[in-house]
Design an enzyme around this catalytic site. Structure first.
Site, PDB file in Angstrom:
ATOM      1  CB  CYS B 188      -0.906   0.021   1.224  1.00  0.00           C
ATOM      2  SG  CYS B 188      -1.640  -1.554   1.663  1.00  0.00           S
ATOM      3  CG  HIS B 192      -2.642   4.348  -1.752  1.00  0.00           C
ATOM      4  ND1 HIS B 192      -3.435   5.091  -2.581  1.00  0.00           N
ATOM      5  CD2 HIS B 192      -3.025   3.056  -1.921  1.00  0.00           C
ATOM      6  CE1 HIS B 192      -4.284   4.290  -3.221  1.00  0.00           C
ATOM      7  NE2 HIS B 192      -4.053   3.046  -2.843  1.00  0.00           N
ATOM      8  NE  ARG B 231     -11.072   1.568  -4.598  1.00  0.00           N
ATOM      9  CZ  ARG B 231     -10.094   1.315  -5.462  1.00  0.00           C
ATOM     10  NH1 ARG B 231      -9.597   0.109  -5.565  1.00  0.00           N
ATOM     11  NH2 ARG B 231      -9.612   2.257  -6.243  1.00  0.00           N
ATOM     12  CB  CYS B 235      -6.037  -2.058  -3.413  1.00  0.00           C
ATOM     13  SG  CYS B 235      -6.443  -0.394  -4.028  1.00  0.00           S
TER      14      CYS B 235
END
Lengths: 127, 274
Positions: B188, B192, B231, B235
């Protein structure tokens, strides 16, 4: 059935066509170059294919549409990499140079076969 | 050595070694504030639109006639409908469930479990002899949307009590967030945090700060309202990792970590996204 026949017909046509193309290429240029051109074309396909290299996800590459910009544009590769071997190493295992790289380790994770990495390297080295 | 000196030493060493969740959060937020000095800190509850002026207008006009309105309405009805035993959901929550979603997930000191809003709703059903509902979309997520709506404008306030088990949940979520996984071997953090603002193909990578403020979300790609854990699974799949189950320990821990990072932002769920 008719679909299969049609595709068969189409693919045999394609083979004849490819054969003819090969014939002309072999007669016009020497065979090493022809093989080179063929492998860079294959390499290009693997580089752009979303299920394969999908390199455009992160790199601007000449001729490629909708590129991302997470990585640097792939240009002047012969200046950036003195040898093809060094370039291959970057593509096969980005983590050697940058342990935390977001670029996937294509070899270790078997995202691409070694042969596919060779072909992609051939293509990228022409950029 | 003098006992006091030893105590003092261990005190300073432990401060040095143990980054507290609060110092994590400050550093996390600062990363984005530094990257986007022109974005007001309060704007980070708008996801990728906080940093994408090009698509912000279009998004704002979608939010004016929100596609999730129908879900909020049906969620309200479902929430207020009595169970077979005559009780309602309200009986399971403080303040009857109204205006509390922004304080979830919560650590339950009695059981050591970590309770998300959706899990609490299903626990409430179980306690009242009703069958649990599904966690990705559908009636439960509609109820969650209604409860989110009643928390709008309230400040996200996630507590990590000074309890080893609560901190373990937090650390588990943090580790999940930072660990590379899947065939593409990405975390992640990779997308992000470290590459926020860059494009993967045509997709702009949005900040993780504020990831949880606005759920559930109506996603046009889904054509429906869906949960945060749905969600997360998306991802995970994109990097060819096997997704975890919604409400699995991993995703609850991840939600705890990400929600805590968002402390101080305004709750603004439900939301609409591409």
């Amino acid at each position: 059935m008719s679909f299969i026949k049609k595709t068969l017909k189409f693919s045999s046509l394609a083979i004849v066509f490819a054969g003819l193309l090969n014939f002309f290429m072999l007669t016009s240029v020497n065979s090493a170059e022809a093989v080179g051109a063929k492998s860079t074309a294959e390499g290009k396909k693997l580089t752009f294919g979303r299920k394969k290299g999908n390199c455009l996800a992160c790199h601007i590459i000449a001729d490629g549409s909708l590129p991302g910009n997470v990585g640097p544009p792939l240009v002047a590769m012969k200046v950036r990499f003195k040898t093809k071997k060094a370039l291959r190493s970057q593509i096969a295992n980005s983590r050697a140079r940058n342990k935390l790289s977001i670029m996937p380790p294509f070899s270790a994770k078997k995202i691409l076969t070694e042969k596919e990495i060779d072909l992609i390297t051939d293509f990228i080295y022409t950029l | 050595m003098n006992k006091k000196i030893i105590l003092l030493l261990t005190f300073f060493i432990s401060i040095g070694l143990y980054a507290s969740p609060e110092s994590d959060r400050k550093a996390f937020a600062k990363h984005y504030y530094d990257l986007y000095p022109d974005v007001h800190p309060a704007e980070f509850n708008n996801g990728v639109y906080a940093i994408d002026a090009a698509s912000k207008d279009q998004w704002e006009s979608i939010e004016e006639f929100p596609p999730y309105e129908i879900n909020v309405d049906s969620g309200k009805k479902l929430f207020e409908t009595a169970f077979k035993n005559g009780k309602t959901y309200a009986s399971c929550f403080d303040n009857g469930g109204i205006g509390i979603k922004h304080t979830y997930p919560r650590f339950d000191a009695k059981t050591g479990d970590l309770i998300t809003m959706e899990l609490a709703l299903n626990n409430c059903r179980k306690a009242n002899n009703e069958k649990p509902l599904k966690y990705k979309k559908g009636p439960l997520i509609d109820i969650s949307a209604y409860l989110a709506f009643t928390s709008r404008g309230k400040t996200i306030d996630i507590k990590i009590p000074n309890d080893k088990r609560a901190i373990a949940w937090y650390e588990k979520g943090k580790k999940f967030f930072e660990t590379k996984r899947g065939q593409l071997d990405m975390s992640c953090t990779d997308c992000h945090v470290n590459n926020v603002g860059k494009n993967v193909r045509a997709d702009l990578l949005g900040p993780a700060l504020g990831h949880t403020t606005h759920w559930p979300v109506y996603r046009s790609k889904w054509g429906s309202l869906g949960s945060l854990h749905r969600r997360y699974a998306g991802c995970n799949k994109n990097i060819r990792a096997k997704p975890k189950k919604p409400q699995s320990e991993e995703y609850r821990a991840l939600e705890y970590y990400e929600s805590f990072m968002g402390n101080g932002l305004d709750a603004n769920g439900p939301g609409a996204r591409k």
